[in-house]
Design an enzyme around this catalytic site. Structure first.
Site, short mmCIF file in Angstrom:
data_model
loop_
_atom_site.label_atom_id
_atom_site.label_comp_id
_atom_site.label_asym_id
_atom_site.label_seq_id
_atom_site.Cartn_x
_atom_site.Cartn_y
_atom_site.Cartn_z
N ARG A 132 10.73 6.15 -32.45
CA ARG A 132 10.70 7.61 -32.69
C ARG A 132 11.15 8.34 -31.42
O ARG A 132 11.40 7.72 -30.39
CB ARG A 132 9.30 8.06 -33.10
CG ARG A 132 8.23 7.84 -32.07
CD ARG A 132 6.89 8.45 -32.46
NE ARG A 132 5.96 8.34 -31.36
CZ ARG A 132 5.11 7.33 -31.19
NH1 ARG A 132 5.06 6.36 -32.09
NH2 ARG A 132 4.31 7.29 -30.15
N ASP B 228 4.75 -5.25 -28.39
CA ASP B 228 3.97 -4.36 -27.53
C ASP B 228 4.38 -4.62 -26.09
O ASP B 228 4.34 -5.77 -25.62
CB ASP B 228 2.47 -4.66 -27.72
CG ASP B 228 1.59 -3.62 -27.04
OD1 ASP B 228 1.95 -3.16 -25.94
OD2 ASP B 228 0.54 -3.29 -27.61
N TYR C 144 -0.07 10.05 -15.67
CA TYR C 144 1.33 10.17 -16.10
C TYR C 144 2.24 10.49 -14.91
O TYR C 144 3.25 9.81 -14.69
CB TYR C 144 1.43 11.26 -17.16
CG TYR C 144 2.80 11.44 -17.78
CD1 TYR C 144 3.28 10.51 -18.71
CD2 TYR C 144 3.60 12.53 -17.47
CE1 TYR C 144 4.53 10.68 -19.30
CE2 TYR C 144 4.85 12.72 -18.05
CZ TYR C 144 5.31 11.78 -18.97
OH TYR C 144 6.55 11.95 -19.55
N THR D 42 9.08 16.11 -29.48
CA THR D 42 8.65 14.75 -29.86
C THR D 42 7.12 14.75 -30.01
O THR D 42 6.44 15.71 -29.65
CB THR D 42 9.02 13.72 -28.78
OG1 THR D 42 8.21 13.97 -27.62
CG2 THR D 42 10.49 13.76 -28.42
#
Ligand code: NAP
Length: 256
Positions: free
Chosen positions: A20, A71, A166, A202
């Site tokens: 995606r 994964d 992050y 997204t």
């Protein structure tokens, strides 16, 4: 993956996070440009839907894509992927290290160790393990091209607070990519770029900014042609950052 020898496609790309968002748009744009896409993500159904779209784009090719439901925290699986690509084609032309996770948005002292480790496992360690597994295949390409998807959160002070795992992981990814660019500079044809997409519509962006109207954002399909250009044999820059919002290639500068 089929281990029988077969005629190699002109260009072969591994795209992580192809199920995606930015990775999916990149996979479709590369396929449209005639590249065989090796599409990696966990969600098999979404990969199969991508495969259907790629087949519709390239009906003349019997197998225009390869699906790798995997994964990225399964590190031995990444080594096996390298071995399988070696057996099948003996080379890889393009790596788009796109898959990433946001992790918790909270002050550093509230982050759970498992959350921290999970973000680093995907945003940093998996990309290093891909370099480790794929370097010989990228060197075997006439024009190996690598693009890692970073974020403004790695460097822009106003984005740092509460985005700790992050931001720190993307700063590490920047150093990883620049290190690989330096190590391949005079010893191979490989070029390594970082890409800052800026805010794009997204699932990750919606999670990060739930109050934002997604319709105000640009879509991954606008960035995708740039990713095709950045990974084409004609692309000659390495160790730099392509900033999509400003459409500029930027050099990293030493701290003042
Ligand atoms: P997204 O829609 O959440 O897509 C993330 C992709 O990563 C999915 O395909 C997901 O696939 C894959 N992924 C996540 N964990 C994985 C794992 N453990 N193993 C394998 N695949 C995994 O996010 P996106 O916005 O397209 O983000 C793509 C990249 O752009 C990320 O690196 C992100 O940090 C960066 N970025 C995005 C924006 C933005 O505004 N969207 C801005 C700056 C940077 P599965 O869930 O199927 O495994």
């Amino acid at each position: 993956m089929n281990s029988a020898p077969e005629a190699a496609p002109a260009r072969i790309a591994l795209v992580t996070g192809a199920s995606r968002g930015i990775g999916r748009a990149a996979a479709l744009a590369l396929a449209q440009a005639g590249v065989h896409v090796v599409a990696l993500a966990r969600t098999q159904g979404a990969l199969e839907a991508l495969d259907d779209e790629i087949r519709a784009l390239r009906p003349e090719v019997e197998t225009p894509a390869t699906l790798v439901p995997c994964d990225l925290t399964d590190l031995p699986a990444l080594d096996r992927l390298g071995e399988a690509l070696h057996r099948r084609w003996g080379r890889l032309d393009i790596l788009i290290g796109n898959a990433g996770v946001l992790g918790p948005l909270s002050p550093l002292h509230h982050v759970e160790p498992k959350q921290w480790e999970a973000v680093f496992a995907i945003n940093v360690t998996a990309n290093w393990r891909l370099i480790r597994a794929l370097d010989p295949l990228l060197r075997a390409s006439r024009a190996g091209r690598v693009a890692f998807i970073t974020s403004g959160a790695a460097s822009r002070a106003e984005l740092l607070a509460y985005w700790g795992p992050y931001a720190v992981s993307k700063a590490a990814l920047d150093a990883l990519a620049r290190t690989y660019a330096a190590e391949t500079l005079n010893t191979s044809a490989i070029k390594v770029m970082l890409v800052n997409p800026g805010p794009l519509r997204t699932r990750m962006r919606a999670t990060a900014m739930p109050g934002e109207d997604p319709l105000t954002l640009r879509v991954p399909e606008e960035l995708a042609p740039k990713l095709v250009a950045l990974t084409a044999p004609e692309w000659q820059e390495t160790g730099k950052l392509y900033d999509f919002p400003s459409d500029r290639v930027m050099s990293f500068s030493a701290p003042a």
